[in-house]
Scaffold this active site. Structure first.
Site, PDB file in Angstrom:
ATOM      1  N   SER A 127     -55.481   5.702 -26.412  1.00 63.78           N
ATOM      2  CA  SER A 127     -54.311   4.551 -25.599  1.00 63.78           C
ATOM      3  C   SER A 127     -55.140   3.051 -25.296  1.00 63.78           C
ATOM      4  O   SER A 127     -56.299   3.228 -24.729  1.00 63.78           O
ATOM      5  CB  SER A 127     -53.458   4.995 -24.614  1.00 63.78           C
ATOM      6  OG  SER A 127     -52.835   3.911 -24.351  1.00 63.78           O
ATOM      7  N   TYR A 152     -51.603   7.919 -16.387  1.00 70.85           N
ATOM      8  CA  TYR A 152     -51.661   7.972 -17.811  1.00 70.85           C
ATOM      9  C   TYR A 152     -52.867   7.596 -18.679  1.00 70.85           C
ATOM     10  O   TYR A 152     -53.257   8.306 -19.366  1.00 70.85           O
ATOM     11  CB  TYR A 152     -50.303   7.018 -18.417  1.00 70.85           C
ATOM     12  CG  TYR A 152     -50.400   7.024 -19.955  1.00 70.85           C
ATOM     13  CD1 TYR A 152     -50.093   8.101 -20.650  1.00 70.85           C
ATOM     14  CD2 TYR A 152     -50.605   5.672 -20.537  1.00 70.85           C
ATOM     15  CE1 TYR A 152     -50.112   8.105 -22.227  1.00 70.85           C
ATOM     16  CE2 TYR A 152     -50.631   5.619 -22.035  1.00 70.85           C
ATOM     17  CZ  TYR A 152     -50.460   6.826 -22.861  1.00 70.85           C
ATOM     18  OH  TYR A 152     -50.444   6.805 -24.189  1.00 70.85           O
TER      19      TYR A 152
END
Length: 329
Positions: A127, A152
């Site tokens: 990501s 995350y």
């Protein structure tokens, strides 16, 4: 090819599976169908895929070591694409356990499966969140990413380290893809563009963080899928020095984005024009774990695979709006 896609009921997983099936590849898809967002939407994606020959679905959680091991024992896959993950920056503040289970334990199970089954290529989702508070633009895979600002992001950085270790130790061809703000039809309801569309059509206010002073490298789903397919057919070769990552393991890491950041207020104005309605804006400060801007340097991905994003923001958002109105009547 025969391809395993984890997270196949998710946004990117569904679109990738559909593209591969259209090209007559076989796809085995797995997903745990969790309730992080509307399960009905996930089932709708699966229903679309059920119409293709060559598709099979197994409901399972990659955090289950036994189930993942059995999956790899029962079948051979030419390529494994790991898209299963607990997504969302803000949700990681509320439910950290979900990120540990799926993104760390689950990914370790996939790596173990690949170690024993030896597919030709493992492609996995990282990501743009790994860049954290980096200020140098555009973000390059050569940049240090040692200061994540959300759990995350930390789990995605961990995935990259885990994947490299397995690639180095067991000569598994592995490619990581740092996705940049993917949008489009059948998208995720927790994403801003989806929330904005719903709120505007229902005459509700939209939350605009950092008072709108944000930029995102919005990337349309068709461009993302095109890039993933190109990467799937381009596994790294052992022993070659990878300039970006400084390793001789068969390991690659790429940014995959639009290479053209858009101001959040410009994004909202485009959406307002396509919906024919003005948004009521609730201006808010920056949220914990968020970053002011993202911008992908995709030079290495373009050089190695020929990837070039082709969809303008106007075209991509128009496609999403048409889908949204059709899907939700």
């Amino acid at each position: 090819m025969k391809v395993l896609i984890t997270g196949v009921a998710g946004f990117i997983g569904y679109h990738l599976a559909a593209e591969l099936l259209k090209s007559s590849h076989g796809v085995v898809g797995i997903d745990n169908l969790n309730d992080y967002y509307d399960v009905t939407l996930k089932k709708s994606r699966l229903k679309e895929l059920d119409g293709f020959d060559g598709f099979s679905f197994k409901r399972m959680d990659i955090a289950s070591r036994t189930e993942v091991a059995e999956l790899f024992n029962q079948d051979h896959f030419d390529v494994v694409v790991n898209l299963a993950a607990q997504a969302g920056v803000r949700y990681s503040l509320e439910n950290p356990d979900a990120y540990v289970d799926s993104n760390l334990t689950g990914f370790a199970n996939i790596l173990e499966g690949c170690r024993h089954a030896k597919p030709d290529h493992l492609v996995y989702a990282s990501s743009s969140s790994v860049y954290g508070g980096n200020r140098k633009m555009p973000f390059s895979v050569k940049d240090g990413v040692d200061h994540p600002v959300s759990l995350y992001a930390a789990t995605k950085k961990s995935n990259e380290l885990m994947a490299h270790a397995y690639s180095h130790l067991y000569a598994i061809p592995v490619t990581g893809l740092r996705f940049f703000t993917v949008y489009g039809p059948f998208g995720r309801p927790d994403m801003a563009y989806f929330k904005f569309t719903k709120a505007i059509l229902e005459n509700n206010a939209i939350d605009v963080y950092n008072n709108g002073n944000m930029k995102r490298d919005f990337t349309y789903i068709d461009d993302i899928v095109n890039g993933v397919v190109k990467v799937m057919g381009h596994p790294p070769v052992p022993g070659q020095d990878q300039i970006e990552t400084g390793t001789k393991a068969p390991y690659r890491l790429y940014n995959i984005g639009n290479n053209q950041p858009v101001a959040l207020m410009t994004f909202i104005e485009t959406l307002e024009r396509l919906l024919g309605k003005k948004a009521v804006k609730n201006m808010l400060p920056m949220q914990p774990g968020d970053v002011p801007a993202t911008y992908a340097d995709i030079a290495s991905l373009t050089a190695d695979t020929g990837f070039t994003p082709e969809t303008s923001l106007e075209e991509g958002l128009e496609n999403f709006v048409q889908w949204y109105k059709s899907y939700y009547h």
